[in-house]
Design an enzyme around this catalytic site. Structure first.
Site: not given
Ligand code: IMP
Length: 177
Positions: A100-101, A104, A153, A166
């Protein structure tokens, strides 16, 4: 219309490459001897991370992808997690590594791990590139974490803001101007 913003570099491409190599080494040690490993990338944010990670994993792996819904075009977490594109392969009896990136609030990864666990895998572990521990609402921690970051963010290295950025080779933080 997006608010105007600039991107400040937070983690360089070189630092990411070094960390990815370290993670892959640990993963190769953990799964040494198995030919049952399936590396599952969560689309779309993990596509660059998984591409780099699997090339450093010295094991006979398979790669599959799962797409779940998350933020849409906003920077706020949506609580609802839906499967948009399921795995192509079966994972019963397999060792599964979810890639997963970002973790959060933790809702997405928690949901995905629970979902995959219902399919009788041998084990399900997670490797995340970035973790924002201060944002957590569900107590979850991946087995492997690339970097812990503050509540910013971020974009780049596969991670988007409204589908843009991206393709940046580094991780940058979005600063609204
Ligand atoms: P969670 O369910 O709140 O843990 O959110 C996880 C997902 O939200 C990640 O897979 C990302 O797609 C997205 N996300 C969380 N933080 C960021 C960010 O800083 N930039 C871009 N996407 C983010």
């Amino acid at each position: 219309m997006q608010r105007p913003y600039v991107i400040d570099q937070m983690i360089s491409a070189k630092a990411i490459a070094a960390r990815v190599e370290g993670l892959a080494r640990e993963i190769s040690t953990r799964f040494a001897g198995t030919d049952k490993l399936v590396v599952v990338g969560l689309l779309r944010g993990s596509f660059i991370f998984i591409a780099d990670l699997v090339r450093e994993i010295d094991l006979p792996i398979e790669v599959d992808f799962l797409e779940v819904s998350s933020y849409g075009d906003s920077t706020e977490s949506s609580r609802e997690v839906r499967v948009l594109k399921d795995l192509r392969g079966e994972i019963a009896g397999r060792d599964v590594l979810v890639v997963e990136d970002i973790v959060d609030t933790g809702f997405t990864l928690t949901h995905v791990l629970k979902l995959l666990a219902t399919r009788d895998p041998n084990c399900v572990e997670a490797c995340v590139l970035l973790d924002k521990p201060s944002r957590r609402e569900v107590p979850i921690r991946a087995t492997w974490t690339g970097f812990e970051i503050p509540d910013e963010f971020v974009v780049g290295y596969g991670i988007d803001y409204a589908q843009r950025n991206r393709n940046l080779p580094y991780i940058g933080k979005v600063r609204f101007t």
